[in-house]
Design a protein around this motif. Sequence first.
Motif, PDB file in Angstrom:
ATOM      1  N   VAL A 116       0.867  -1.183   0.000  1.00 38.87           N
ATOM      2  CA  VAL A 116       0.000   0.000   0.000  1.00 38.87           C
ATOM      3  C   VAL A 116       0.903   1.232   0.000  1.00 38.87           C
ATOM      4  O   VAL A 116       2.080   1.151   0.369  1.00 38.87           O
ATOM      5  CB  VAL A 116      -0.929   0.026   1.231  1.00 38.87           C
ATOM      6  CG1 VAL A 116      -1.888  -1.158   1.215  1.00 38.87           C
ATOM      7  CG2 VAL A 116      -0.121   0.034   2.529  1.00 38.87           C
ATOM      8  N   PRO A 117       0.383   2.396  -0.438  1.00 38.52           N
ATOM      9  CA  PRO A 117       1.201   3.611  -0.354  1.00 38.52           C
ATOM     10  C   PRO A 117       1.729   3.813   1.063  1.00 38.52           C
ATOM     11  O   PRO A 117       0.992   3.683   2.047  1.00 38.52           O
ATOM     12  CB  PRO A 117       0.217   4.712  -0.761  1.00 38.52           C
ATOM     13  CG  PRO A 117      -0.744   4.024  -1.678  1.00 38.52           C
ATOM     14  CD  PRO A 117      -0.932   2.653  -1.070  1.00 38.52           C
ATOM     15  N   SER A 118       3.009   4.106   1.172  1.00 36.37           N
ATOM     16  CA  SER A 118       3.645   4.189   2.482  1.00 36.37           C
ATOM     17  C   SER A 118       4.876   5.067   2.373  1.00 36.37           C
ATOM     18  O   SER A 118       5.161   5.645   1.324  1.00 36.37           O
ATOM     19  CB  SER A 118       4.046   2.788   2.965  1.00 36.37           C
ATOM     20  OG  SER A 118       5.172   2.320   2.234  1.00 36.37           O
ATOM     21  N   THR A 119       5.640   5.125   3.456  1.00 31.75           N
ATOM     22  CA  THR A 119       6.891   5.866   3.442  1.00 31.75           C
ATOM     23  C   THR A 119       8.080   4.961   3.133  1.00 31.75           C
ATOM     24  O   THR A 119       9.221   5.372   3.332  1.00 31.75           O
ATOM     25  CB  THR A 119       7.102   6.577   4.786  1.00 31.75           C
ATOM     26  OG1 THR A 119       6.894   5.641   5.841  1.00 31.75           O
ATOM     27  CG2 THR A 119       6.156   7.742   4.934  1.00 31.75           C
ATOM     28  N   SER A 120       7.846   3.763   2.652  1.00 28.89           N
ATOM     29  CA  SER A 120       8.932   2.921   2.156  1.00 28.89           C
ATOM     30  C   SER A 120       9.577   3.585   0.939  1.00 28.89           C
ATOM     31  O   SER A 120       8.872   3.971  -0.001  1.00 28.89           O
ATOM     32  CB  SER A 120       8.392   1.547   1.750  1.00 28.89           C
ATOM     33  OG  SER A 120       9.253   0.915   0.830  1.00 28.89           O
ATOM     34  N   PRO A 121      10.900   3.725   0.893  1.00 28.33           N
ATOM     35  CA  PRO A 121      11.538   4.306  -0.294  1.00 28.33           C
ATOM     36  C   PRO A 121      11.181   3.555  -1.575  1.00 28.33           C
ATOM     37  O   PRO A 121      10.936   4.183  -2.613  1.00 28.33           O
ATOM     38  CB  PRO A 121      13.033   4.209   0.025  1.00 28.33           C
ATOM     39  CG  PRO A 121      13.108   4.194   1.508  1.00 28.33           C
ATOM     40  CD  PRO A 121      11.893   3.453   1.966  1.00 28.33           C
ATOM     41  N   LEU A 122      11.168   2.228  -1.518  1.00 30.21           N
ATOM     42  CA  LEU A 122      10.837   1.459  -2.714  1.00 30.21           C
ATOM     43  C   LEU A 122       9.413   1.737  -3.162  1.00 30.21           C
ATOM     44  O   LEU A 122       9.148   1.965  -4.353  1.00 30.21           O
ATOM     45  CB  LEU A 122      11.027  -0.033  -2.452  1.00 30.21           C
ATOM     46  CG  LEU A 122      10.625  -0.958  -3.606  1.00 30.21           C
ATOM     47  CD1 LEU A 122      11.445  -0.676  -4.852  1.00 30.21           C
ATOM     48  CD2 LEU A 122      10.749  -2.419  -3.181  1.00 30.21           C
ATOM     49  N   ARG A 123       8.475   1.726  -2.236  1.00 33.43           N
ATOM     50  CA  ARG A 123       7.089   1.977  -2.604  1.00 33.43           C
ATOM     51  C   ARG A 123       6.930   3.389  -3.171  1.00 33.43           C
ATOM     52  O   ARG A 123       6.170   3.608  -4.130  1.00 33.43           O
ATOM     53  CB  ARG A 123       6.166   1.781  -1.392  1.00 33.43           C
ATOM     54  CG  ARG A 123       4.707   2.114  -1.662  1.00 33.43           C
ATOM     55  CD  ARG A 123       4.050   1.127  -2.612  1.00 33.43           C
ATOM     56  NE  ARG A 123       2.822   1.643  -3.186  1.00 33.43           N
ATOM     57  CZ  ARG A 123       1.781   0.892  -3.538  1.00 33.43           C
ATOM     58  NH1 ARG A 123       1.808  -0.412  -3.343  1.00 33.43           N
ATOM     59  NH2 ARG A 123       0.720   1.444  -4.082  1.00 33.43           N
ATOM     60  N   GLN A 124       7.634   4.365  -2.614  1.00 34.60           N
ATOM     61  CA  GLN A 124       7.495   5.725  -3.128  1.00 34.60           C
ATOM     62  C   GLN A 124       8.036   5.841  -4.552  1.00 34.60           C
ATOM     63  O   GLN A 124       7.452   6.545  -5.384  1.00 34.60           O
ATOM     64  CB  GLN A 124       8.179   6.718  -2.189  1.00 34.60           C
ATOM     65  CG  GLN A 124       7.465   6.852  -0.857  1.00 34.60           C
ATOM     66  CD  GLN A 124       7.465   8.241  -0.285  1.00 34.60           C
ATOM     67  OE1 GLN A 124       8.322   9.064  -0.575  1.00 34.60           O
ATOM     68  NE2 GLN A 124       6.468   8.535   0.543  1.00 34.60           N
ATOM     69  N   VAL A 125       9.122   5.139  -4.855  1.00 36.46           N
ATOM     70  CA  VAL A 125       9.606   5.144  -6.233  1.00 36.46           C
ATOM     71  C   VAL A 125       8.576   4.495  -7.151  1.00 36.46           C
ATOM     72  O   VAL A 125       8.265   5.016  -8.232  1.00 36.46           O
ATOM     73  CB  VAL A 125      10.956   4.413  -6.344  1.00 36.46           C
ATOM     74  CG1 VAL A 125      11.363   4.254  -7.807  1.00 36.46           C
ATOM     75  CG2 VAL A 125      12.043   5.169  -5.587  1.00 36.46           C
TER      76      VAL A 125
END
Length: 606
Positions: A112-121
């Motif tokens: 889900v959208p999060s503050t994970s660097p990978l997810r944000q990319v």
Amino acid sequence: MAAASSQLRGARWQLLALLCALRASCFAPRSAPRSAARRSAPRRAAATDEAYDAVIIGSGFGGLCCGALLAHYGQRVVVLESHEHVGGCAHGFRRGAYTLDSGPSLWAGCSVPSTSPLRQVMDAVGAEVDWVTYDGWGVHDLRAGEAFRMSVGPEAFEAVVRQYGDVGQWRRLLAAIEPVVDASMACPPMALRADPLGFLRTALGPYLLPAIASTSVRARAFMPDLLTGPAAALADLADVDDAFVLKWLDYLAFALSGRPADDTVGAAVAYTLGDLHRPGAFLDYPVGGSGAVAEALAASIAKAGSEVRTRAHVAEILVEGNEARGVRLRDGSEVRARRVVSNADIWNTVKLLPARVAPAWRAATERDVAPTPSFVHLWVGFDGADIPADLDVHHTVFNEGFLGDDAAAIDARENMYIISIPSLFDAALSPEGKHVAHCYAAAHEPFEAWEHLDRTSQEYKAKKEAAAEPLWRALEAVVPDIRKRSEMVVVGTPLTHRDFLRRHRGSYGPSGVSGLANGLTPVDGLYTVGDSNFPGIGVPAAAASGILVANALAPLGDHLRLLDAMGADLKAGTAWWGEAAPPNPVAGGRIALGRSEPADTLGRAA
């Protein structure tokens, strides 16, 4: 090029900002053998003299994230990968009808959208992967004859702590680290960039300064010291001396970095503790395995009009004066570019430079940056008859002990093993009625014991079989008759790591944080990303390093427009203490065959 490089020079002060972007949500073993693997969308190497805005050496997650963002910004990028698969140390490969993960076993913050660097990319560039969610893993101490389940969430793990340690100190630790976690996630990773004025506009002013001030007051300590110092300081912050709680800190640190808590950055362990034990916590696994994530990032690069080429082995970085201007491939062809970004490890990066270039940097790297030990891996395809659907996918096994006073150190050789059986989530990874398991020993196999061997020799074959024996024993803690069930066996060694993934001495990356680079080099126009850069090892850290360099090479206006376009996704997860779990997580709870206890049961192993 000199101007672009000079914007980054002297930016060591921004390492704190990058650390604040770290989402220590998965760890990645590093080995994979050659196989006649499935082909990814990226094209194979071809001779070219075309000019690019950037050429990226290697398609690890640092290189892919950097390339995907630069392509999204409209720059013309080419990623050159020596292997036949994209993903670097996290690629997927096939052996017969089985799909194997060479990389991360444990993921979080990605579904889900999060503050994970990978997810944000992935959100920024439109890379899409399907995810399965679940809620824990098994932990087995073979010396003590005990096993328990690590269930995520604020209360489930307390039953384990109550049996083996001091639950009051556990609660005090979680309360004490709350401001540390809040500080570590205060700045969305996508807001980071390395040029000082742009950084002030996108990250420092809006996020970091207010967060550091408020969290330092709450923690009654200077927050940058807690974020950048050793994770062992978190125990001091909470006045914790309970043996089990301290061992759990060491366990998480070692799983993340291959080092104990006194040699792992505090932000990584604090964030992981908080994320695992927050309300609504959950874990992720990508459908299709780790290779599916790498391929999605590569596809986004191609969709934006740039390129990823496999079997494109870079032999030399081209330097004119003191400025990187492209690369020469092993076949003699050249790829010219305005900038070069190396996703190779730091030792191999300096070897790609002409001998006359940056001799002091080369000498300092060889002298001062120590690699972690290497790995042994075991992949097993096995008969899945009577394997229950609620068997946990992930497990940690301690051959030489974890719980008792006589337990070996967390980083002792042949002690801690990590197991994944991803076909329990994704049946397409193995033939019908079969399963595939991956077991690896994290960063405690000495390269010196292997470096003299010829990989075609009988001596090497015998050593592989002997080295795999403790991994078989670890797998037997979960599936006791797995040797009888096995139908496909692959063993990876430190030489596998060195030869197929181009890893210096088969290493996991730099040992500790003191030798980590920050994306900058003494060569104008040359930048580095990946696990040799601060904050270090693992997919979240590698993705963050790619973000920092990509944004530094993009105009500030383009960066600000991307941040505006991401909208709510940019800050998703910042109120993480109160978020709810996603719908329908996969059921688990059985930590070994023959054990039918519910998920929260623990105790002596059968």
